[in-house]
Design an enzyme around this catalytic site. Structure first.
Site, mmCIF file in Angstrom:
data_model
loop_
_atom_site.group_PDB
_atom_site.id
_atom_site.type_symbol
_atom_site.label_atom_id
_atom_site.label_comp_id
_atom_site.label_asym_id
_atom_site.label_seq_id
_atom_site.Cartn_x
_atom_site.Cartn_y
_atom_site.Cartn_z
ATOM 1 N N ASP A 68 0.512 -0.940 -0.328
ATOM 2 C CA ASP A 68 0.383 -0.103 0.064
ATOM 3 C C ASP A 68 1.006 1.145 -0.312
ATOM 4 O OD1 ASP A 68 -2.357 0.882 0.712
ATOM 5 O OD2 ASP A 68 -1.387 2.099 2.052
ATOM 6 N N THR A 101 -2.666 6.859 -3.628
ATOM 7 C CA THR A 101 -1.449 7.526 -3.521
ATOM 8 C C THR A 101 -0.106 6.790 -4.230
ATOM 9 O OG1 THR A 101 -2.724 6.307 -1.067
ATOM 10 C CG2 THR A 101 -0.898 7.635 -1.589
ATOM 11 N N THR A 102 -0.260 5.788 -4.306
ATOM 12 C CA THR A 102 1.004 5.106 -5.279
ATOM 13 C C THR A 102 0.786 5.755 -6.495
ATOM 14 O OG1 THR A 102 0.637 3.010 -4.478
ATOM 15 C CG2 THR A 102 2.041 2.950 -5.705
ATOM 16 N N ASP A 397 -8.740 1.076 2.313
ATOM 17 C CA ASP A 397 -9.131 1.349 0.771
ATOM 18 C C ASP A 397 -10.232 1.387 -0.109
ATOM 19 O OD1 ASP A 397 -6.471 2.728 0.938
ATOM 20 O OD2 ASP A 397 -5.630 0.969 -0.626
#
Ligand code: ADP
Ligand code: MG
Length: 554
Positions: A68, A101-102, A397
C-alpha cells in the site's frame, strides 16, 4: 553549491548564518527532481494487483509488510526536503480520497523526470510549469467527459468498484467477500440528505481478531469492543441495556508520588480501607440508582468496585479506547460522563443487547441494536497479524472508494485505460498549442502513459509492445482498452470490470501535477546548519505521534 559568503569590494560579507548551505538555480532543481524520482521509483514496483510488497523496518525494529503506497510512505523516513514534499502530497491524496496514492507519486516522479529532459533542451522552467498547468486542467476536463455514472443504490455495482481497491495480494483470495462486507457496512452507515449521500466513515469501526481465515470476517450492526467483562460474577448478557459511558475511574486514584501514611493502630488501617471502600460503594450505588445496568469506562475499575458492581448485577467493561468511547456515545445516545457524582439518568445510553461472546480464543463485548442504526463494526478475521494488518489497510481503501462513489457516482476504466485515453486526447489538443508549451503538454501525456507501462511490467508484458497495442486500440475508439495484469493481456477493462472512481483519478492528476509544479518552481535551497542533536530523533517522534490510539491501553 555556494556558501552564504558574498564578495563586496574585496570584503567578504556574511549574509547567511555560518554553516548554512545554499544551492541555487539548476543545481537546486536537479537535486529536488532526483529526490522525487527516487521516491517514485521505490513506489512504482508496488503499483497494481501484481505489484511487489515492501518490507519496512522502523527504528524500533518493528516490521511492516505492505504494498500500500500510503503505508509505505508513512513508514519511510526521508531526509531530502523535496522527497518530504512529495510524501506530503501523497498523504493529502490519501486523506482526500483514500486511494490512488501510489499512482499520484509515480506520476509526479515521471512528470519531473520528463521536465528534466525539457530543461536539458534549454526550455525555461516557467514554460514547463505553464504547460503542465494547462495539461492538468484539460486532462481533468476530459476525465469528466469520459466518466460513466453508476447507480449507488445497486450494491453489486458498488462492490465491483470496491473490489479493485482490494488489490493487495495478501487479501486477493477474499476480494469478493470483503468487498461485499465493505458495501454492506457502507449501506448501513450512509445517510441520504435530499438526493445527496453522505458516508461518514467514523461510523464504521474495524476490529481485528485472529481466526482461521479472512472468510470468517463478519459485519456486526453495532459496536464491538476488544475487551472482556471485567468480573466473573457479572452478567454476560444484558437485554434492554442502560449504559453509563464514562471517562472516569472506578478506583481510588493513586497519588503520583510515593506518600507515607503513618498509622499507629490496626483500627486506623481498617478505617482507612473502609473509607476507600465506601467511596467506591457510593459510586456504584449512584450508578445503580439512576438505572444503569451496563458500565463502560475509559479508565480503570478496581477489584472492590468490581465486586460491588457484580453484586448489583451490572455488566462492566474497563479501559476502553477513547475512540471507542466516542463511538459508543454516538451510537447509544449516551453522554460521556467524567464525574460519577454528577451522573444523571438522561446521561445513559441504550442498546437492545450487550453481550460478551467468544471470538476465536478470546472474548469480546458486543453492543447491538443501538438507537443510532448507523454504527457498524467490521470484525476482520485472519490467520496472522500481518494478514490482519494488510486486510485492514485494504478494507480502508475499499471503504474510501465507496465513500468517493457516494460523493460522485462516476467511474472510469482502470488498468491504465483511463491514462491512455487522456494521453491520447491531450496529444491531439496539445499539438494545436503554440510554441514550447506544446512540448510540455506532450510530456504530460507521455507521463500518463507511464501508468499502463508499469502495470504491463508487473504483469510480465513487454511494455513497448503493450503501449503500442494500447495506442492502436484507443486510436480505433476503444476507450476502455487497458492492461489486465491478472491475465497478462491487453483487455477491455469495462468488460472485465476493472474500474476506478472518477474522483480518485482526477485527484491523482491534480495532486501529481501540483507536486511536480511546486518542485519545479523551487530555484533556491537554503538549508540552515544542522544542529548536532536534531534531525533523526525529531522525525521519529513526528511519525510516531499519529499512532497512539491504535494501541490499546490494557
Ligand atoms: P494506488 O495506491 O494508486 O491506488 P494500487 O496499487 O491500488 O495503487 O493500484 C491501482 C491501479 O491498479 C489502478 O490504476 C487500477 O486501475 C489498477 N488495477 C486494479 N486492478 C487491476 C487489474 N485487475 N488489472 C489491471 N489493473 C488493475
Ligand atoms: Mg489502490
Amino acid at each position: 553549491m555556494s556558501s552564504g559568503t558574498q564578495q563586496r569590494g574585496g570584503l567578504p560579507v556574511m549574509v547567511l548564518k555560518e554553516g548554512s548551505q545554499r544551492t541555487t538555480g539548476a543545481d537546486a532543481r536537479r537535486s529536488n527532481i532526483m529526490a522525487a524520482k527516487v521516491i517514485a521509483e521505490i513506489l512504482s514496483t508496488s503499483l497494481g494487483p501484481r505489484g511487489m510488497d515492501k518490507m519496512l523496518i522502523d527504528a524500533f525494529g518493528d516490521v511492516t509488510i505492505t504494498g500500500d503506497g500510503a503505508a509505505i510512505l508513512k513508514e519511510m523516513e526521508v531526509q531530502h526536503p523535496a522527497a518530504k514534499l512529495l510524501i506530503e502530497v501523497a498523504k493529502a491524496q490519501d486523506a482526500e480520497v483514500g486511494d490512488g496514492t501510489t499512482t499520484a507519486v509515480v506520476l509526479a516522479g515521471r512528470l519531473l523526470e520528463l521536465a528534466e529532459e525539457l530543461l536539458d533542451e534549454g526550455i525555461h522552467p516557467t514554460i514547463i510549469i505553464d504547460g503542465y498547468k494547462k495539461a492538468m486542467d484539460y486532462a481533468i476536463q476530459v476525465a469528466n467527459e469520459i466518466a460513466k455514472p453508476i447507480n449507488v443504490e445497486d450494491k453489486n455495482q458498488l462492490a465491483l468498484v470496491a473490489m479493485n481497491s482490494l488489490s493487495s495480494k495478501i487479501v486477493a483470495e477474499a476480494r469478493d467477500y470483503l468487498a461485499k462486507i465493505a458495501v454492506d457496512a457502507s449501506a448501513i452507515a450512509v445517510e441520504k440528505v435530499g438526493d445527496k449521500y453522505n458516508l461518514d466513515l467514523d461510523w464504521i469501526k474495524i476490529e481485528k481478531k485472529k481466526g482461521q481465515s479472512l472468510f470468517e470476517t463478519q459485519l456486526i450492526q453495532g459496536i464491538v469492543l476488544d475487551k472482556e467483562v471485567v468480573h466473573p460474577g457479572m452478567p454476560k448478557r444484558v437485554v434492554n441495556a442502560k449504559i453509563a459511558v464514562l471517562d472516569a475511574p472506578l478506583e481510588i486514584e493513586k497519588p503520583e508520588w510515593t506518600t507515607k501514611i503513618s498509622v499507629s493502630s490496626p483500627q486506623q488501617i481498617k478505617a482507612f480501607l473502609e473509607e476507600e471502600s465506601n467511596i467506591l460503594k457510593s459510586y456504584v450505588d449512584k450508578l445503580a440508582e439512576i438505572g444503569a445496568n451496563v458500565v463502560i469506562t475509559q479508565k480503570g475499575i478496581d477489584e472492590v468496585a468490581q465486586h460491588y458492581l457484580a453484586k448489583k448485577g451490572i455488566l462492566a467493561v474497563r479501559r476502553v479506547k477513547r475512540s471507542d468511547i466516542e463511538k459508543l456515545a454516538k451510537a447509544t445516545g449516551a453522554k460521556i460522563v467524567t464525574s460519577i457524582k454528577d451522573i444523571k439518568p438522561e446521561d445513559l445510553g441504550t442498546a437492545g443487547l450487550v453481550e460478551e461472546r467468544k471470538v476465536g480464543e478470546e472474548k469480546m463485548v458486543f453492543v447491538e441494536q443501538c438507537p443510532n442504526p448507523r454504527a457498524v463494526t467490521i470484525l476482520l478475521r485472519g490467520a496472522a497479524d500481518r494478514i490482519l494488518d494488510e486486510a485492514e489497510r485494504s478494507m480502508q481503501d475499499a471503504l474510501h472508494v465507496i465513500r468517493d462513489l457516494y460523493r460522485d457516482p462516476r467511474i472510469v476504466p482502470g488498468g491504465g485505460a483511463f491514462e491512455m485515453e487522456i494521453a491520447r486526447r491531450l496529444r491531439d489538443w496539445g499539438r494545436k498549442l503554440p510554441g514550447k508549451e506544446q512540448l510540455a503538454v506532450l510530456k504530460f501525456a507521455e507521463a500518463l502513459e507511464h501508468i499502463p507501462t508499469i502495470l504491463a511490467l508487473t504483469a510480465g508484458l513487454d511494455p513497448v509492445d503493450a503501449i503500442a497495442e494500447l495506442r492502436k486500440r484507443h486510436d480505433a475508439g476503444e476507450f476502455d482498452a487497458g492492461v489486465d495484469v491478472l491475465s497478462g493481456k491487453v483487455e477491455n477493462m469495462a468488460k472485465i470490470n476493472v474500474v476506478d472512481p472518477l474522483l480518485v483519478k482526477t485527484n491523482v492528476i491534480r495532486s501529481a501535477a501540483e507536486a511536480a509544479i511546486m518542485i519545479l518552481r523551487i530555484d533556491d535551497i537554503v538549508a540552515a546548519a544542522q544542529t548536532k542533536t536534531g534531525g533523526t530523533s525529531k522525525s521519529k517522534s513526528e511519525s510516531g505521534g499519529e499512532e497512539g490510539e491504535s494501541k490499546s491501553s490494557e
